[in-house]
Scaffold this active site. Structure first.
Site, PDB file in Angstrom:
ATOM      1  N   ASP A  48     -11.182 -54.548   0.122  1.00  0.00           N
ATOM      2  CA  ASP A  48     -12.121 -54.747   1.222  1.00  0.00           C
ATOM      3  C   ASP A  48     -13.348 -55.485   0.705  1.00  0.00           C
ATOM      4  O   ASP A  48     -13.326 -56.023  -0.391  1.00  0.00           O
ATOM      5  CB  ASP A  48     -12.500 -53.400   1.854  1.00  0.00           C
ATOM      6  CG  ASP A  48     -12.951 -52.385   0.799  1.00  0.00           C
ATOM      7  OD1 ASP A  48     -13.370 -52.824  -0.291  1.00  0.00           O
ATOM      8  OD2 ASP A  48     -12.881 -51.174   1.065  1.00  0.00           O
TER       9      ASP A  48
ATOM     10  N   HIS B 113      -2.398 -54.913  -0.989  1.00  0.00           N
ATOM     11  CA  HIS B 113      -3.328 -54.569   0.094  1.00  0.00           C
ATOM     12  C   HIS B 113      -4.690 -55.170  -0.239  1.00  0.00           C
ATOM     13  O   HIS B 113      -5.542 -54.527  -0.848  1.00  0.00           O
ATOM     14  CB  HIS B 113      -3.413 -53.045   0.230  1.00  0.00           C
ATOM     15  CG  HIS B 113      -4.288 -52.584   1.353  1.00  0.00           C
ATOM     16  ND1 HIS B 113      -3.805 -52.334   2.617  1.00  0.00           N
ATOM     17  CD2 HIS B 113      -5.619 -52.322   1.410  1.00  0.00           C
ATOM     18  CE1 HIS B 113      -4.791 -51.931   3.393  1.00  0.00           C
ATOM     19  NE2 HIS B 113      -5.910 -51.921   2.679  1.00  0.00           N
TER      20      HIS B 113
ATOM     21  N   ASP C   7       6.572 -51.687  -1.857  1.00  0.00           N
ATOM     22  CA  ASP C   7       5.696 -52.863  -1.832  1.00  0.00           C
ATOM     23  C   ASP C   7       5.436 -53.309  -0.388  1.00  0.00           C
ATOM     24  O   ASP C   7       5.986 -54.301   0.082  1.00  0.00           O
ATOM     25  CB  ASP C   7       6.328 -53.995  -2.654  1.00  0.00           C
ATOM     26  CG  ASP C   7       5.395 -55.189  -2.824  1.00  0.00           C
ATOM     27  OD1 ASP C   7       4.205 -55.062  -2.495  1.00  0.00           O
ATOM     28  OD2 ASP C   7       5.866 -56.244  -3.287  1.00  0.00           O
TER      29      ASP C   7
ATOM     30  N   GLU D 268      -2.853 -51.113  -3.212  1.00  0.00           N
ATOM     31  CA  GLU D 268      -4.228 -51.589  -3.348  1.00  0.00           C
ATOM     32  C   GLU D 268      -4.636 -51.536  -4.817  1.00  0.00           C
ATOM     33  O   GLU D 268      -4.280 -50.607  -5.539  1.00  0.00           O
ATOM     34  CB  GLU D 268      -5.193 -50.764  -2.501  1.00  0.00           C
ATOM     35  CG  GLU D 268      -6.589 -51.367  -2.445  1.00  0.00           C
ATOM     36  CD  GLU D 268      -7.469 -50.748  -1.373  1.00  0.00           C
ATOM     37  OE1 GLU D 268      -8.430 -51.416  -0.950  1.00  0.00           O
ATOM     38  OE2 GLU D 268      -7.202 -49.595  -0.955  1.00  0.00           O
TER      39      GLU D 268
END
Length: 525
Positions: free
Chosen positions: A92, A427, A479, A488
């Protein structure tokens, strides 16, 4: 160089080459397989590249991750402070100060221990750049002695969107700790990061080193004087990086690094005198992470025992050593009463489900560093279930690294971009959407979820050097981009690997030198 010496060196080189080729032909295996089968130099290079993908701010001219562009250029503007720069922690775009500081501490510790190896591989400059990108930001974030900006962005609004960092439309509000809103944990960790980095830059950039040390000392004093958990002062962080262990470990951690950076007895006395009160001698740990630093403190303190000048503190340092030994023995499956760290069927350390690889990388690093300490001291690790030699400790650390690089039931490298098979749906917002350099059209907040998040195709950009969360307790790995528990990656996963890779490169070189000497001796006979 004379012609005769030049010819002598040529003949010696050809002799070694012929012997090596002949030996490899007889054995039926390559020399790479002989020393482990993995290219730790390549892994090291790629691990350092990862930090460039996580950069926030105005990217430099020598940026190597070319699918990224400038981002977060107004960070801090709302509060009237320049907070441009630093790192995104994971997939993020929030800049969380606590894990960022731990990342920089571990990168710095890697350079302190294995700087020569990093230099020999040509990667030292990249390691220094990775550290300085973080410390430059910390200098900005520490706007006055008792103020530290701890976070930029809001995890809740940030997670609502799936955008590239170059397109961010989410809140970039900044949050700070101060005298009325204390955060001894983040102040202590940031002090540790800047103190460790000051050691790194001491010879190459003494002015910068002094500046870092000045900030580190101020931050430590602030954190110690105005005590409190930062997640109590800043509720916004609680759902993402809550300080579960509290702040006591970070205060000891910061003091320990300040002692290493200054050799000032004031900090040594703090580590010794506050050992009981702050839990340094009461907590027997089985993990070392961005949240829990006790094992790191205990290990660093125990390493001081060999120095004669600390003889007066030997009783407390010996108690620290006992706790450090407990951690190491738990990792090595040598403790009693069920206090060992769990392992998967294939032998991977398994602490908990979410992002387990962070604990594997930190454990491997501490094992590696302490094995070198014991080797220099000509001693072994004494555990309840037997003695462990330094070579055995390093060997186990290597087994964990080899698992990461592909020696596992899934035959997958969990270091992205390394080897023939690795996670391709990491991710990560920036990597999972077409690069800003190739697709400059704006991608809105939910547009990323609609058009990119749920795709089964590989990410358009490879997040090279990222260490993902990794497999579950049965060595299985799924995955999928939505499987953030496993796919992540975080900066503090990869940071400890830098030091371990550097040490394993040294180990390979030592083995090759020993083999060369042995082969030459055999040929001469």
């Amino acid at each position: 160089m004379t012609v005769m010496n030049h010819r002598h060196k040529q003949c010696h080189f050809l002799l070694l080459l012929l012997i090596t080729v002949f030996s490899a032909a007889l054995d039926g295996v390559s020399s790479e397989t002989d020393v482990g089968g993995f290219d730790y130099g390549e892994a090291l290079s790629k691990s350092l590249l990862y930090f460039e993908a996580q950069r926030s701010g105005r990217l430099p001219y020598n940026q190597r991750v070319t699918w990224r562009d400038h981002s977060g250029l107004t960070d801090g503007l709302e509060q009237g402070v320049d907070l441009v720069g630093g790192y995104h922690d994971a997939g993020d775009h929030v800049k969380f100060g606590l894990p960022m500081a731990f990342t920089v501490t571990m990168l710095s510790w890697s350079v302190i221990e294995y700087g020569d190896s990093l230099a020999s591989t040509g990667e030292l400059s990249h390691a220094l750049e990775a550290i300085k990108w973080g410390t430059d930001y910390f200098i900005k974030a520490h706007t006055s002695p008792n103020v530290l900006w701890a976070e930029v962005g809001d995890g809740d609004t940030d997670h609502y969107c799936w955008q590239r960092p170059e397109d961010m439309t989410t809140s970039r509000r900044a949050f700070k700790i101060d005298e009325n809103n204390p955060g001894s944990d983040i102040a202590g960790e940031t002090a540790a990061a800047m103190a460790a980095a000051s050691i790194v830059f001491r010879s190459t950039n003494p002015h910068y080193s002094h500046l870092l040390l000045h900030h580190a000392q101020q931050l430590f004093e602030f954190g110690d004087k105005y005590r409190g958990k930062y997640d109590e002062s800043l509720k916004v962080v609680k759902s993402y990086y809550a300080s579960v262990s509290g702040y006591m470990d970070e205060l000891l951690w910061g003091a320990t690094w300040l002692y290493r950076a200054t050799d000032n007895e004031h900090y040594m006395s703090y580590v010794v005198d506050m050992a009981h009160q702050l839990g340094g001698l009461s907590w027997a740990m089985s993990e070392f992470s961005w949240d829990v630093k006790f094992a790191g403190v205990q290990l660093l303190a125990s390493m001081l025992l060999k120095e004669e000048k600390h003889k007066q503190h030997s009783k407390v340092l010996q108690q620290y050593k006992s706790k450090a030994d407990h951690y190491l023995c738990s990792i090595l499956n040598k403790n009693i009463n069920g206090t060992n760290v769990q392992r998967t069927p294939a032998g991977l350390l398994y602490v908990r489900q979410w992002n387990n690889m962070q604990y594997v990388s930190t454990a491997s690093f501490l094992l590696t560093v302490y094995s070198d300490h014991l080797r220099k001291s000509n001693t072994d690790l004494e555990c309840h279930e037997g003695t462990v030699t330094p070579d055995e400790m390093l060997g186990f650390a290597k087994s964990q690294i080899d698992y990461i690089l592909g020696s596992n039931p899934m035959e997958t490298s969990y270091l992205v971009g390394y080897g023939p098979k690795y996670p391709i749906r990491v991710h990560h917002r920036g990597a999972s959407i077409a690069s800003f350099k190739e697709h400059k059209g704006f991608i809105g907040c939910t547009q990323g979820y609609d058009n990119w998040y749920g795709r089964s195709e590989p990410n358009p950009s490879v997040l090279v050097g990222a260490l993902v969360g990794g497999p579950d307790h049965q060595d299985d790995f799924d995955d999928r981009r939505g499987n953030y528990v496993q796919t992540e990656a975080c900066t503090y996963n990869t940071a400890p690997l830098v030091g371990v890779f550097a040490r394993l490169i040294e180990l390979e070189e030592q083995k090759l030198e020993e083999e060369d000497v042995s082969l030459v001796a055999t040929y001469k006979r």
